[in-house]
Scaffold this motif. Sequence first.
Motif, PDB file in Angstrom:
ATOM      1  N   ARG A   2      37.105  23.899  41.817  1.00 51.49           N
ATOM      2  CA  ARG A   2      37.331  22.484  41.533  1.00 51.49           C
ATOM      3  C   ARG A   2      38.811  22.220  41.239  1.00 51.49           C
ATOM      4  NH1 ARG A   2      34.063  19.774  36.785  1.00 51.49           N
ATOM      5  NH2 ARG A   2      34.701  21.771  35.959  1.00 51.49           N
ATOM      6  N   VAL A   3      39.453  23.111  40.468  1.00 50.07           N
ATOM      7  CA  VAL A   3      40.868  22.949  40.171  1.00 50.07           C
ATOM      8  C   VAL A   3      41.693  23.068  41.456  1.00 50.07           C
ATOM      9  CG1 VAL A   3      42.827  23.950  38.927  1.00 50.07           C
ATOM     10  CG2 VAL A   3      40.611  23.745  37.802  1.00 50.07           C
ATOM     11  N   THR A   4      41.306  23.983  42.327  1.00 50.81           N
ATOM     12  CA  THR A   4      42.004  24.148  43.602  1.00 50.81           C
ATOM     13  C   THR A   4      41.864  22.893  44.452  1.00 50.81           C
ATOM     14  OG1 THR A   4      41.692  26.539  43.569  1.00 50.81           O
ATOM     15  CG2 THR A   4      42.131  25.545  45.704  1.00 50.81           C
ATOM     16  N   ARG A   5      40.658  22.347  44.540  1.00 47.06           N
ATOM     17  CA  ARG A   5      40.455  21.114  45.317  1.00 47.06           C
ATOM     18  C   ARG A   5      41.252  19.957  44.729  1.00 47.06           C
ATOM     19  NH1 ARG A   5      35.310  23.318  45.958  1.00 47.06           N
ATOM     20  NH2 ARG A   5      34.491  22.303  44.114  1.00 47.06           N
ATOM     21  N   ASP A   6      41.276  19.858  43.397  1.00 50.72           N
ATOM     22  CA  ASP A   6      42.057  18.794  42.755  1.00 50.72           C
ATOM     23  C   ASP A   6      43.539  18.938  43.057  1.00 50.72           C
ATOM     24  OD1 ASP A   6      39.715  17.809  41.709  1.00 50.72           O
ATOM     25  OD2 ASP A   6      40.099  18.473  39.655  1.00 50.72           O
ATOM     26  N   ALA A   7      44.039  20.171  43.010  1.00 51.28           N
ATOM     27  CA  ALA A   7      45.458  20.414  43.299  1.00 51.28           C
ATOM     28  C   ALA A   7      45.781  20.029  44.729  1.00 51.28           C
ATOM     29  CB  ALA A   7      45.802  21.880  43.039  1.00 51.28           C
ATOM     30  N   LEU A   8      44.912  20.372  45.666  1.00 45.00           N
ATOM     31  CA  LEU A   8      45.150  20.053  47.069  1.00 45.00           C
ATOM     32  C   LEU A   8      45.039  18.557  47.345  1.00 45.00           C
ATOM     33  CD1 LEU A   8      43.323  23.013  48.846  1.00 45.00           C
ATOM     34  CD2 LEU A   8      45.787  22.706  48.501  1.00 45.00           C
ATOM     35  N   ALA A   9      44.317  17.825  46.507  1.00 43.95           N
ATOM     36  CA  ALA A   9      44.201  16.377  46.669  1.00 43.95           C
ATOM     37  C   ALA A   9      45.514  15.681  46.307  1.00 43.95           C
ATOM     38  CB  ALA A   9      43.062  15.836  45.810  1.00 43.95           C
ATOM     39  N   VAL A  10      46.317  16.310  45.456  1.00 38.46           N
ATOM     40  CA  VAL A  10      47.582  15.730  45.032  1.00 38.46           C
ATOM     41  C   VAL A  10      48.680  16.028  46.044  1.00 38.46           C
ATOM     42  CG1 VAL A  10      49.373  15.784  43.250  1.00 38.46           C
ATOM     43  CG2 VAL A  10      46.960  15.860  42.610  1.00 38.46           C
ATOM     44  N   GLU A  11      48.767  17.287  46.454  1.00 36.02           N
ATOM     45  CA  GLU A  11      49.807  17.700  47.383  1.00 36.02           C
ATOM     46  C   GLU A  11      49.379  19.004  48.042  1.00 36.02           C
ATOM     47  OE1 GLU A  11      54.546  18.783  47.344  1.00 36.02           O
ATOM     48  OE2 GLU A  11      53.696  17.651  45.693  1.00 36.02           O
ATOM     49  N   THR A  12      49.848  19.226  49.245  1.00 31.15           N
ATOM     50  CA  THR A  12      49.539  20.479  49.930  1.00 31.15           C
ATOM     51  C   THR A  12      50.732  21.411  49.796  1.00 31.15           C
ATOM     52  OG1 THR A  12      48.149  19.288  51.507  1.00 31.15           O
ATOM     53  CG2 THR A  12      48.807  21.529  52.097  1.00 31.15           C
ATOM     54  N   PRO A  13      50.595  22.448  48.975  1.00 29.50           N
ATOM     55  CA  PRO A  13      51.702  23.397  48.819  1.00 29.50           C
ATOM     56  C   PRO A  13      51.749  24.375  49.987  1.00 29.50           C
ATOM     57  CG  PRO A  13      49.836  24.076  47.492  1.00 29.50           C
ATOM     58  CD  PRO A  13      49.461  22.773  48.128  1.00 29.50           C
ATOM     59  N   ILE A  14      52.780  25.174  50.032  1.00 23.83           N
ATOM     60  CA  ILE A  14      52.873  26.232  51.031  1.00 23.83           C
ATOM     61  C   ILE A  14      52.125  27.462  50.532  1.00 23.83           C
ATOM     62  CG2 ILE A  14      54.455  27.799  52.231  1.00 23.83           C
ATOM     63  CD1 ILE A  14      56.562  25.535  52.004  1.00 23.83           C
ATOM     64  N   TRP A  15      52.287  27.769  49.236  1.00 30.26           N
ATOM     65  CA  TRP A  15      51.693  28.945  48.615  1.00 30.26           C
ATOM     66  C   TRP A  15      50.855  28.513  47.421  1.00 30.26           C
ATOM     67  CZ3 TRP A  15      53.423  33.106  51.347  1.00 30.26           C
ATOM     68  CH2 TRP A  15      54.670  33.018  51.954  1.00 30.26           C
ATOM     69  N   MET A  16      49.835  29.280  47.099  1.00 33.13           N
ATOM     70  CA  MET A  16      49.114  29.117  45.841  1.00 33.13           C
ATOM     71  C   MET A  16      48.953  30.510  45.259  1.00 33.13           C
ATOM     72  SD  MET A  16      45.778  26.875  44.813  1.00 33.13           S
ATOM     73  CE  MET A  16      46.598  25.351  45.174  1.00 33.13           C
ATOM     74  N   LEU A  17      49.402  30.695  44.018  1.00 31.08           N
ATOM     75  CA  LEU A  17      49.410  32.002  43.389  1.00 31.08           C
ATOM     76  C   LEU A  17      48.301  32.120  42.351  1.00 31.08           C
ATOM     77  CD1 LEU A  17      53.239  32.222  42.653  1.00 31.08           C
ATOM     78  CD2 LEU A  17      52.043  32.879  44.726  1.00 31.08           C
ATOM     79  N   GLY A  18      47.743  33.316  42.253  1.00 32.52           N
ATOM     80  CA  GLY A  18      46.745  33.598  41.236  1.00 32.52           C
ATOM     81  C   GLY A  18      46.755  35.074  40.911  1.00 32.52           C
ATOM     82  N   ASP A  19      46.220  35.425  39.752  1.00 28.58           N
ATOM     83  CA  ASP A  19      46.152  36.841  39.424  1.00 28.58           C
ATOM     84  C   ASP A  19      44.944  37.459  40.120  1.00 28.58           C
ATOM     85  OD1 ASP A  19      43.973  36.062  37.892  1.00 28.58           O
ATOM     86  OD2 ASP A  19      45.050  36.173  36.002  1.00 28.58           O
ATOM     87  N   SER A  20      44.645  38.712  39.810  1.00 27.27           N
ATOM     88  CA  SER A  20      43.580  39.417  40.538  1.00 27.27           C
ATOM     89  C   SER A  20      42.207  38.791  40.331  1.00 27.27           C
ATOM     90  CB  SER A  20      43.556  40.900  40.166  1.00 27.27           C
ATOM     91  OG  SER A  20      43.305  41.054  38.784  1.00 27.27           O
ATOM     92  N   ALA A  21      42.056  37.953  39.316  1.00 30.28           N
ATOM     93  CA  ALA A  21      40.788  37.246  39.128  1.00 30.28           C
ATOM     94  C   ALA A  21      40.522  36.271  40.280  1.00 30.28           C
ATOM     95  CB  ALA A  21      40.780  36.498  37.801  1.00 30.28           C
ATOM     96  N   TYR A  22      41.569  35.894  41.014  1.00 29.10           N
ATOM     97  CA  TYR A  22      41.436  34.987  42.154  1.00 29.10           C
ATOM     98  C   TYR A  22      41.227  35.726  43.474  1.00 29.10           C
ATOM     99  CZ  TYR A  22      42.581  31.073  39.215  1.00 29.10           C
ATOM    100  OH  TYR A  22      42.552  30.120  38.236  1.00 29.10           O
TER     101      TYR A  22
END
Length: 140
Positions: A2-22
């Motif tokens: 849900r947080v990822t979808r919300d972030a993409l609704a605001v702007e489309t980045p080139i990269w999205m970073l996350g730790d190993s939990a992602y």
Amino acid sequence: MRVTRDALAVETPIWMLGDSAYDILDWHDHLLAAGVVPIAPYNARNTDDPKDIEYRVEDRIDQHSEDVQLKQSTLDETYNRRTGVERTNESVKDCGLGRTHARGRVHARAQVFLALCLRLVIAITNYERGDNPGSTIITV
């Protein structure tokens, strides 16, 4: 997600970073379909046959694309930018603001808000002092 979808609704980045939990196949596939390169370290703990990769995206690109290549150094450099965010979160705690006790989406919003406030205060202070006038750009 849900947080990822919300972030993409605001702007489309080139990269999205996350730790190993992602290291989640759905997360990677969702971002790749949106034209975003997900960078999260490969988590080999949950498999009997670990892959010889550092980031899950390497495997996803190999499986789904024949003409896309990612340089290991670019993945490493991009993932290492994450340490700036971690340092900001630590600075928030060091300033006596403590650890936020919210979880999930609320926690993420609180952390981003506090990090932006802290970076703004640092930028204003540097500007007022005349220190590093070219470094007052705020990045998150």
